[in-house]
Design an enzyme around this catalytic site. Structure first.
Site, PDB file in Angstrom:
ATOM      1  N   GLU A  95       1.274  -1.137   0.106  1.00  0.00           N
ATOM      2  CA  GLU A  95      -0.356   0.112  -0.019  1.00  0.00           C
ATOM      3  C   GLU A  95       0.788   1.529   0.163  1.00  0.00           C
ATOM      4  O   GLU A  95       1.547   1.470   0.419  1.00  0.00           O
ATOM      5  CB  GLU A  95      -0.667   0.369   1.196  1.00  0.00           C
ATOM      6  CG  GLU A  95      -1.700  -1.266   1.079  1.00  0.00           C
ATOM      7  CD  GLU A  95      -3.244  -0.653   0.358  1.00  0.00           C
ATOM      8  OE1 GLU A  95      -3.494   0.017   0.115  1.00  0.00           O
ATOM      9  OE2 GLU A  95      -3.589  -1.869   0.209  1.00  0.00           O
ATOM     10  N   CYS A 126      -2.587   9.384   2.333  1.00  0.00           N
ATOM     11  CA  CYS A 126      -2.117   8.401   1.451  1.00  0.00           C
ATOM     12  C   CYS A 126      -3.388   9.142   0.228  1.00  0.00           C
ATOM     13  O   CYS A 126      -3.190   9.463  -1.214  1.00  0.00           O
ATOM     14  CB  CYS A 126      -1.665   7.228   1.320  1.00  0.00           C
ATOM     15  SG  CYS A 126      -3.220   6.193   1.992  1.00  0.00           S
TER      16      CYS A 126
HETATM   17  P1  NAD Z   1       8.072   4.861   4.586  1.00  0.00           P
HETATM   18  O1  NAD Z   1       8.275   4.540   3.509  1.00  0.00           O
HETATM   19  O2  NAD Z   1       9.561   6.586   4.686  1.00  0.00           O
HETATM   20  O3  NAD Z   1       8.360   4.313   5.843  1.00  0.00           O
HETATM   21  C1  NAD Z   1       6.898   2.945   6.092  1.00  0.00           C
HETATM   22  C2  NAD Z   1       7.714   2.162   7.050  1.00  0.00           C
HETATM   23  O4  NAD Z   1       8.663   1.196   6.307  1.00  0.00           O
HETATM   24  C3  NAD Z   1       8.240   2.084   8.233  1.00  0.00           C
HETATM   25  O5  NAD Z   1       7.987   1.132   9.587  1.00  0.00           O
HETATM   26  C4  NAD Z   1       9.470   2.373   8.301  1.00  0.00           C
HETATM   27  O6  NAD Z   1      10.696   1.664   9.102  1.00  0.00           O
HETATM   28  C5  NAD Z   1       9.990   0.949   7.624  1.00  0.00           C
HETATM   29  N1  NAD Z   1      11.388   0.490   6.695  1.00  0.00           N
HETATM   30  C6  NAD Z   1      12.064   2.298   6.064  1.00  0.00           C
HETATM   31  N2  NAD Z   1      12.569   0.818   5.354  1.00  0.00           N
HETATM   32  C7  NAD Z   1      12.862   0.113   5.132  1.00  0.00           C
HETATM   33  C8  NAD Z   1      13.288  -1.343   4.374  1.00  0.00           C
HETATM   34  N3  NAD Z   1      14.627  -1.477   4.290  1.00  0.00           N
HETATM   35  N4  NAD Z   1      12.737  -2.225   4.976  1.00  0.00           N
HETATM   36  C9  NAD Z   1      11.743  -2.831   6.303  1.00  0.00           C
HETATM   37  N5  NAD Z   1      10.884  -1.836   6.169  1.00  0.00           N
HETATM   38  C10 NAD Z   1      11.500  -0.053   5.749  1.00  0.00           C
HETATM   39  O7  NAD Z   1       6.664   5.571   5.023  1.00  0.00           O
HETATM   40  P2  NAD Z   1       6.241   6.785   6.035  1.00  0.00           P
HETATM   41  O8  NAD Z   1       6.918   8.140   5.807  1.00  0.00           O
HETATM   42  O9  NAD Z   1       5.888   6.504   7.229  1.00  0.00           O
HETATM   43  O10 NAD Z   1       4.715   6.807   5.477  1.00  0.00           O
HETATM   44  C11 NAD Z   1       3.923   7.867   4.345  1.00  0.00           C
HETATM   45  C12 NAD Z   1       4.243   7.048   3.100  1.00  0.00           C
HETATM   46  O11 NAD Z   1       2.967   5.877   2.733  1.00  0.00           O
HETATM   47  C13 NAD Z   1       3.361   7.735   1.894  1.00  0.00           C
HETATM   48  O12 NAD Z   1       4.338   8.022   0.722  1.00  0.00           O
HETATM   49  C14 NAD Z   1       2.236   7.629   1.566  1.00  0.00           C
HETATM   50  O13 NAD Z   1       1.168   8.220   1.287  1.00  0.00           O
HETATM   51  C15 NAD Z   1       2.277   6.432   1.997  1.00  0.00           C
HETATM   52  N6  NAD Z   1       1.032   5.663   2.450  1.00  0.00           N
HETATM   53  C16 NAD Z   1      -0.281   4.776   1.856  1.00  0.00           C
HETATM   54  C17 NAD Z   1      -1.125   4.461   2.474  1.00  0.00           C
HETATM   55  C18 NAD Z   1      -2.061   3.547   1.461  1.00  0.00           C
HETATM   56  O14 NAD Z   1      -2.620   2.908   2.185  1.00  0.00           O
HETATM   57  N7  NAD Z   1      -2.092   3.210  -0.047  1.00  0.00           N
HETATM   58  C19 NAD Z   1      -2.039   4.725   4.165  1.00  0.00           C
HETATM   59  C20 NAD Z   1      -0.722   5.420   4.556  1.00  0.00           C
HETATM   60  C21 NAD Z   1       0.281   5.801   3.877  1.00  0.00           C
END
Ligand code: NAD
Length: 480
Positions: free
Chosen positions: A231, A265
């Site tokens: 997502e 998002c």
């Molecule tokens: P992010 O990708 O920076 O982090 C998300 C999660 O992934 C965190 O828990 C982080 O610690 C983890 N992570 C980071 N690097 C990783 C790796 N190499 N391996 C495994 N896990 C890792 O995103 P964010 O800044 O926390 O969230 C914002 C983003 O999320 C925006 O792009 C937003 O649109 C999206 N979002 C999407 C939805 C949806 O349902 N489509 C919902 C909410 C947010």
């Protein structure tokens, strides 16, 4: 090793949490494996009873959870309550509907196998790893957690490093109603802890976050052929037709784009408005955006680094001929609502996820042009259409996973609807029957009821059986 979560409005420390190492993550998954067997054995009724008790705790203590959400993200208390309320409703739906969606069902066996009784059942995967973002730290991960639990899996949850306290609150309250086994565990830390969860041998990873991290997750999961649900981000458009309720469309655009300081998002980032109603729409949007109270109705930008991205998109658009009718400047962690017009379609503010309280508003001469422009990004998450007569037809033409007609983001609050995107917005679905099946493996069973007149699966099959079957299949499918 530990890390701190901070209040983005004040930089005060909200809590201190462990950075879990790969060994600790593996140990949690091993414990989850045992718990998964116990949880699966409880059956739908046993699990629903416990999930219902948890839902009761979430409901009665919602205000307390909203405090933690507010402290770690900076969002207003009322907005935190809203996401908790939606998460509670989803949890109730998942628990109630799991037996109907996943339970054993008969399937027609077909003429060639008429002696068989065929069934399919959706069984738990085992252990599901959930990796969550910070922007809706309850609603978003719960779309995976509640549905995975209802489907009979144990869950190991890695919340965002910005919102570990919210994750801890959820795991502790679950443990208070299910003390017998560690069915829902928490691991905390940064990207490395998430990466360790991908490599830990879980049966599926449900990831919500940015597309860039999604690619890393897929690469890590590829090593062990662990399936993933992604997502990722969005660049949702709102379309305003000439026959729309313009006042309602302007209200929806401003709330859809600016609430939660645009860190949604499925937030609206772009608006395409029919020329006939453009001027009226723009003046309404400007008045409504100017009325939003920064610091009260919207909070700060949660992630410090995001402020530069938002400002970068705004200044890039301005330098390329756009005008900011509201906002466009400001300093510090609070970004003013910003309404941009005359933005070139290839500008970052139109093509890339801004994740801030900004809207680009673009005049179009037809709804065909609106659809083409709306579909012209790598993303495809949600969207909205305002039209009195053409709403559903326009919605169907959008390349996205969800669309609201004459409202905004409503699909997220309907538990029976699947939620997810296409393209850079990811794949797979949370919520609804699709969201339950995402966390289960279909198992097909067919039982022979009597010996068939034409036995096909035997070396003892005589030649005349082949002749008869060929005749039968020609009769059934060979006609011109
Ligand atoms: P992010 O990708 O920076 O982090 C998300 C999660 O992934 C965190 O828990 C982080 O610690 C983890 N992570 C980071 N690097 C990783 C790796 N190499 N391996 C495994 N896990 C890792 O995103 P964010 O800044 O926390 O969230 C914002 C983003 O999320 C925006 O792009 C937003 O649109 C999206 N979002 C999407 C939805 C949806 O349902 N489509 C919902 C909410 C947010």
């Amino acid at each position: 090793m530990t890390f701190e979560s901070l209040n983005p409005a004040t930089d005060e420390v909200v809590g201190t949490h462990p950075v879990h190492s790969p060994d600790e993550v593996e140990a949690a998954v091993a414990r989850a494996r045992t718990a998964a067997g116990w949880w699966a054995e409880l059956g739908f009724a046993g699990r629903a009873e416990r999930l219902t008790r948890w839902k009761g705790v979430l409901t009665r203590r919602a205000a307390e959870l909203a405090e933690v959400v507010s402290a770690e993200t900076g969002k207003p208390h009322a907005d935190a309550m809203l996401e908790i309320i939606l998460a509670i409703d989803h949890t109730a739906w998942a628990a109630r509907n799991a037996p109907k969606v996943l339970g054993r069902k008969r399937r027609p066996a077909g003429l060639l196998m008429a002696n068989q009784s065929a069934t399919v059942e959706y069984l738990p995967l085992g252990v599901v790893g959930v990796i969550g973002p910070w922007n809706y730290p309850v609603f978003t991960p719960m779309g995976s957690i509640a549905y995975a639990l209802a489907a009979g899996n144990a869950v190991v949850f890695k919340p965002s490093e910005y919102t570990p306290g919210v994750g801890q609150w959820l795991a502790e309250t679950f443990a208070s109603v299910v003390p017998e086994q560690p069915v829902f565990q928490l691991v905390t830390g940064f990207g490395e802890t998430g990466a360790a969860l991908c490599r830990s041998g879980v049966d599926k990873i449900a990831f919500t976050g940015s597309p860039g991290t999604g690619k890393k997750i897929m690469a890590a999961c590829a090593e062990t052929l662990t399936p993933v649900l992604i997502e990722a981000g969005g660049k949702d458009a709102l379309l305003v037709d000439s026959d729309a309720d313009v006042e309602a469309a302007a209200d929806a655009a401003v709330w859809g784009g600016i609430s939660n300081a645009g860190q949604t998002c499925v937030g609206i980032e772009r608006v395409y408005v029919h020329a006939d109603v453009y001027d009226q729409f723009v003046s309404l949007v400007v008045a409504k955006a100017q009325a939003v109270e920064v610091g009260k109705q919207i909070g700060p930008i949660t992630m410090p680094g995001q402020v530069d991205i938002i400002r970068g998109h705004i200044t890039d658009a301005l330098s390329r001929g756009a005008r900011a009718l509201v906002g466009g400047n400001g300093s510090g962690r609070f970004v003013e609502p910003t309404i941009l017009v005359d933005v070139p379609e290839d500008a970052a503010a139109v093509q890339e996820e801004t994740f801030g309280p900004t809207l680009t508003v673009t005049k179009v001469s037809s709804m065909d042009e609106a659809v083409t422009k709306a579909n012209n990004t790598r993303y495809g998450l949600g969207g909205a259409v305002f039209s009195r007569t053409n709403g559903a037809a326009l919605a169907r033409r959008l390349r996205s996973g969800m669309v609201s007609v004459n409202s905004v983001i409503s699909f997220a609050g309907i538990p029976s609807l699947p939620f997810g995107g296409t393209g850079d917005s990811g794949f797979g679905r949370i919520h609804g029957p699709e969201g339950l099946r995402e966390f289960a493996r279909p198992q097909a069973i067919t039982r022979q009821r009597f010996r068939a007149p034409l036995t096909l699966t035997s070396f003892r099959r005589p030649e005349k059986t082949d002749t008869r079957v060929t005749k039968l299949i020609t009769l059934l499918h060979g006609r011109r």
